[in-house]
Write a protein that holds these residues in place. Structure first.
Motif, PDB file in Angstrom:
ATOM      1  N   ASN A 177      33.491  76.716  94.408  1.00 20.99           N
ATOM      2  CA  ASN A 177      32.599  76.209  93.552  1.00 20.99           C
ATOM      3  C   ASN A 177      33.306  74.897  93.034  1.00 20.99           C
ATOM      4  N   PRO A 178      32.825  73.584  93.662  1.00 19.57           N
ATOM      5  CA  PRO A 178      33.444  72.393  93.422  1.00 19.57           C
ATOM      6  C   PRO A 178      33.318  71.927  91.771  1.00 19.57           C
ATOM      7  N   ASP A 179      32.113  72.675  91.255  1.00 24.22           N
ATOM      8  CA  ASP A 179      31.752  72.325  89.705  1.00 24.22           C
ATOM      9  C   ASP A 179      32.984  73.203  88.869  1.00 24.22           C
ATOM     10  N   ALA A 180      33.715  74.352  89.414  1.00 27.27           N
ATOM     11  CA  ALA A 180      34.808  74.773  88.349  1.00 27.27           C
ATOM     12  C   ALA A 180      35.809  73.848  87.899  1.00 27.27           C
ATOM     13  N   PRO A 181      36.190  73.914  86.652  1.00 30.51           N
ATOM     14  CA  PRO A 181      37.076  73.353  86.076  1.00 30.51           C
ATOM     15  C   PRO A 181      38.489  73.056  86.812  1.00 30.51           C
ATOM     16  N   VAL A 182      39.053  72.029  86.715  1.00 32.50           N
ATOM     17  CA  VAL A 182      40.530  71.881  87.257  1.00 32.50           C
ATOM     18  C   VAL A 182      41.547  72.257  86.141  1.00 32.50           C
ATOM     19  N   ILE A 183      42.270  73.393  86.642  1.00 32.57           N
ATOM     20  CA  ILE A 183      43.273  73.899  85.716  1.00 32.57           C
ATOM     21  C   ILE A 183      44.791  73.480  86.076  1.00 32.57           C
ATOM     22  N   GLY A 184      44.920  72.810  87.038  1.00 34.47           N
ATOM     23  CA  GLY A 184      46.258  72.484  87.396  1.00 34.47           C
ATOM     24  C   GLY A 184      46.354  71.887  88.650  1.00 34.47           C
ATOM     25  N   THR A 185      47.807  71.357  89.180  1.00 32.31           N
ATOM     26  CA  THR A 185      47.762  70.843  90.390  1.00 32.31           C
ATOM     27  C   THR A 185      48.921  71.295  91.225  1.00 32.31           C
TER      28      THR A 185
END
Length: 521
Positions: free
Chosen positions: A414-422
């Motif tokens: 899901n490209p709209d899922a939030p970024v939670i880290g790197t």
């Protein structure tokens, strides 16, 4: 420059003369094995401390010191008594005059005459120097450092992974030795159990792989013959995890039968050659426990929480609906750490890629030996990270022999899922990557297939340096000019930053025009 190690081995394999050049071939005496190793660029510290010295797992008040007595480093057995007294000293100065601790410990045959000294009562955030003495000889002087306690403003450290001896020299480790860093993290594949050169097996009467404790000991000793690796160990304390090649390619902890014996031998040899802290190991000269614990949490002051993962020992087979890469106990332990995480940067030491990786748009996963083969558990872990509100998550990874920068999302589909880290996946020290043609053709395909992928570069070799402050995390991608040249210079290919409190990495404007096979616009 003389013919390099990799091409020497390939030429010998093509001529059918590999049994003469490969130092661990059957039938070679210790002197012949050592001579063969020297033709491949090997050298040794003075006996009996031929394999050098190291330190590891620093805490604010203690550190582990390591050495191993090996007068004939490539011998099947050492010509030593069952137990040899080894004295050690720790001082505030390089000349070892301002002594703060000293003692004597036995180096026993049961532990390969290795020594692991836990030195306690030290001051936090301080450099120390140390050395060993045995059989009338003294080791080289090593340098170590304790962890800080309380508030700190900055830390720099490096990571390394994947260092196939037969694939090249270690100029990357000479670079690491000379870096201004607090510690090194090794992400796995410290040795390789097989013997492949240019697709040809290094076959001798023992077979192309190592299986027994003496064979694993000799393989570790061969790797320690590179002077740059010994220099890096002597320069900084190390934190360690392992991947598969310390035992055998792509193994899982669920294998039974004769594999259990082989794994036990491999773990034993790994411990005998690493500055690893295991309170249950080596008591009264005994061997390593059947299930050694390497997963742990360490803190560098209030700035950095380091979570070291073990992604091999307790995993199930891959691609099972209820498969686990962590095992039940480690999964519960990691979950507690997520829920109780302090206000700090959170760095997971992760031996194989966490992020999803499809080879082309609409295609399948490239490798399910990594977290892609354990989808339920990955979704569960990253969902817990999101629900807990944990911020400032950085995952550092090895294994791939190429550099990746990925956004971590709880749902990679899901490209709209939030970024939670790197996730930063580092180049290898020497282990062979895909060809430049493959990288050029497939980098863009991987980019289109994985919207969370920011960056891919696979044509180079090196290591990463991480610079961490309360405001920002910076990853410096260091690369060597040529792994075939032991004196090759080290340069910075590019840099990525992550701002505190804001998930997601961005490339430094000054380096974003550097070569790469994929960059996300």
């Amino acid at each position: 420059m003389s013919l390099d190690r990799r091409n020497l081995l390939k030429a010998a394999a093509g001529a059918g003369a590999l049994n003469v050049l490969w130092p661990l071939s059957a039938g070679l005496s210790p002197a012949q094995a050592q001579e063969a190793a020297e033709r491949l660029g090997a050298s040794w510290d003075a006996a009996p401390f031929t394999l050098g010295v190291a330190s590891g797992d620093p805490l604010p008040d203690s550190v582990v010191l390591w050495t191993r007595l090996a007068p004939e480093p490539l011998a099947v057995e050492q010509s030593l008594p069952d137990s040899v007294d080894v004295t050690w000293v720790v001082a505030r100065d390089r000349e070892l005059r301002q002594v703060v601790a000293r003692g004597t410990v036995p180096a026993t045959a049961a532990l390969g005459h290795s020594v692991h000294v836990t030195v306690s009562g030290l001051d936090p955030d301080r450099r120390y120097w140390y050395a060993f003495r045995a059989l009338g000889k003294r080791s080289r002087v090593g340098r170590t450092r304790t962890a800080p306690a309380g508030r700190i403003a900055r830390v720099r450290f490096a990571s390394a992974n994947c260092q196939a001896f037969h694939d090249g020299y270690y100029p990357a480790y000479r670079g690491i030795a000379r870096e201004d860093i607090a510690f090194v993290v090794h992400l796995g594949d410290y040795i390789y159990e097989h013997g492949q050169v240019g697709g040809q097996a290094l076959r001798d009467h023992e077979g192309p792989e190592v299986f027994t404790l003496p064979e694993y000991r000799r393989r570790h000793a061969l790797y320690k013959s590179d002077p740059a690796l010994r220099e890096a160990h002597a320069a900084h304390p190390w934190f360690l995890t392992w991947d598969d090649h310390e035992v055998v390619n792509d193994y899982s902890g669920t294998r039974g039968g004769s594999f259990v014996k082989r794994r036990s031998a491999a773990y034993q040899a790994w411990y005998e050659h690493m500055p690893h802290r295991d309170p249950s190991a080596g008591a009264h000269g005994t061997a390593l426990p059947a299930e050694p614990r390497i997963h742990r949490v360490r803190h560098w002051g209030d700035l950095l929480e380091l979570t070291v993962l073990d992604l091999r020992q307790f995993r199930s087979e891959q691609n099972l609906p209820d498969g686990t890469i962590l095992g039940a106990e480690q999964r519960a332990w990691l979950g507690q750490g997520i829920d109780r995480a302090p206000d700090a940067w959170h760095c997971w030491v992760n031996s194989i890629m966490l992020s999803q990786l499809r080879g082309k748009p609409g295609g399948g996963y490239m490798f399910t030996d990594q977290w892609d083969g354990f989808l339920t558990e990955r979704t569960d872990v990253l969902g817990q990270v999101q629900r807990s509100g944990l911020e400032d998550l950085i995952v550092i990874t090895g294994d791939w022999h190429s550099a990746f920068v990925d956004d971590i999302r709880p749902d990679f589909n899901n490209p709209d899922a939030p970024v939670i880290g790197t996730e930063f996946t580092a180049h290898s020290i020497t282990s062979g990557a895909y060809s430049a043609d493959w990288n050029g053709a497939n980098g863009p395909l991987m980019g289109r297939a994985n919207p969370h992928l920011q960056y891919f570069e696979g044509n180079r070799y090196g290591y990463d340096v991480y610079e961490v402050t309360p405001e920002r995390w910076t990853t410096h991608l260091r690369v060597v000019g040529d792994r075939r040249d032991p004196a090759s210079p080290v340069t910075t290919l590019t840099r990525f930053h992550v701002d505190r409190g804001r998930a997601g990495a961005y490339e430094d404007e000054a380096t974003k025009n550097s070569p790469a096979q994929y960059r996300r616009d």
